[in-house]
Design a protein around this motif. Sequence first.
Motif, PDB file in Angstrom:
ATOM      1  N   ASP A  96       3.567   7.586  -1.381  1.00 54.90           N
ATOM      2  CA  ASP A  96       3.090   7.488  -2.756  1.00 54.90           C
ATOM      3  C   ASP A  96       1.573   7.290  -2.677  1.00 54.90           C
ATOM      4  O   ASP A  96       1.092   6.311  -2.102  1.00 54.90           O
ATOM      5  N   GLU A  98      -0.567   6.496  -4.890  1.00 50.20           N
ATOM      6  CA  GLU A  98      -1.113   5.385  -5.679  1.00 50.20           C
ATOM      7  C   GLU A  98      -0.884   4.039  -4.994  1.00 50.20           C
ATOM      8  O   GLU A  98      -1.784   3.207  -4.935  1.00 50.20           O
ATOM      9  N   ARG A 148       3.693  10.855 -10.870  1.00 50.99           N
ATOM     10  CA  ARG A 148       3.448  10.168  -9.594  1.00 50.99           C
ATOM     11  C   ARG A 148       3.124  11.239  -8.562  1.00 50.99           C
ATOM     12  O   ARG A 148       3.786  12.258  -8.508  1.00 50.99           O
ATOM     13  N   TYR A 150       2.811  12.334  -4.593  1.00 49.53           N
ATOM     14  CA  TYR A 150       3.297  12.029  -3.251  1.00 49.53           C
ATOM     15  C   TYR A 150       2.731  13.043  -2.272  1.00 49.53           C
ATOM     16  O   TYR A 150       2.623  14.229  -2.587  1.00 49.53           O
TER      17      TYR A 150
END
Length: 158
Positions: A96, A98, A148, A150
Amino acid sequence: MSSVPLTKFGAESLKAELVRLKTKERPSVINAIAEARAHGDLSENADYDAAKERQGFIEGRIADLEGKLGAAQIIDPTTLDADGRVVFAATVDLEDLETGEKVTYQIVGLDEADIKVSKVSVTSPIARALIGKSAGDVVGVQAPSGIREYEILEVRYI
């Protein structure tokens, strides 16, 4: 009927469930129905009603499993040659971007998906975003909290 993609492990699990239903559950419920009938008046016999309901569930599940296995396209991930691309049955290591959290998912059929053991359905948003991508690619996945991102760290066929 269209083919149902299953991993080799998923097909074996469904076959094991089918055998259990046919050899253990079905005879057990037939015995329960016979025992409930022996008690007389069926119109007010809760045991009989429960056993018949259970029998209906078991027979429905047997038919469902037989249909899925009959239409199954079984894919063994160890035999895949996808040139490092994410395909059905691949195991994918992700990061991830973030949070830096690393996760691993295997892309499987709808009937074998179980997030607790890191198996995601091929129809899930994350699997759809990953299909066709390779290690080093960054993918955006629509999540309830927003998109999100990835990075694909590794694609394995195990």
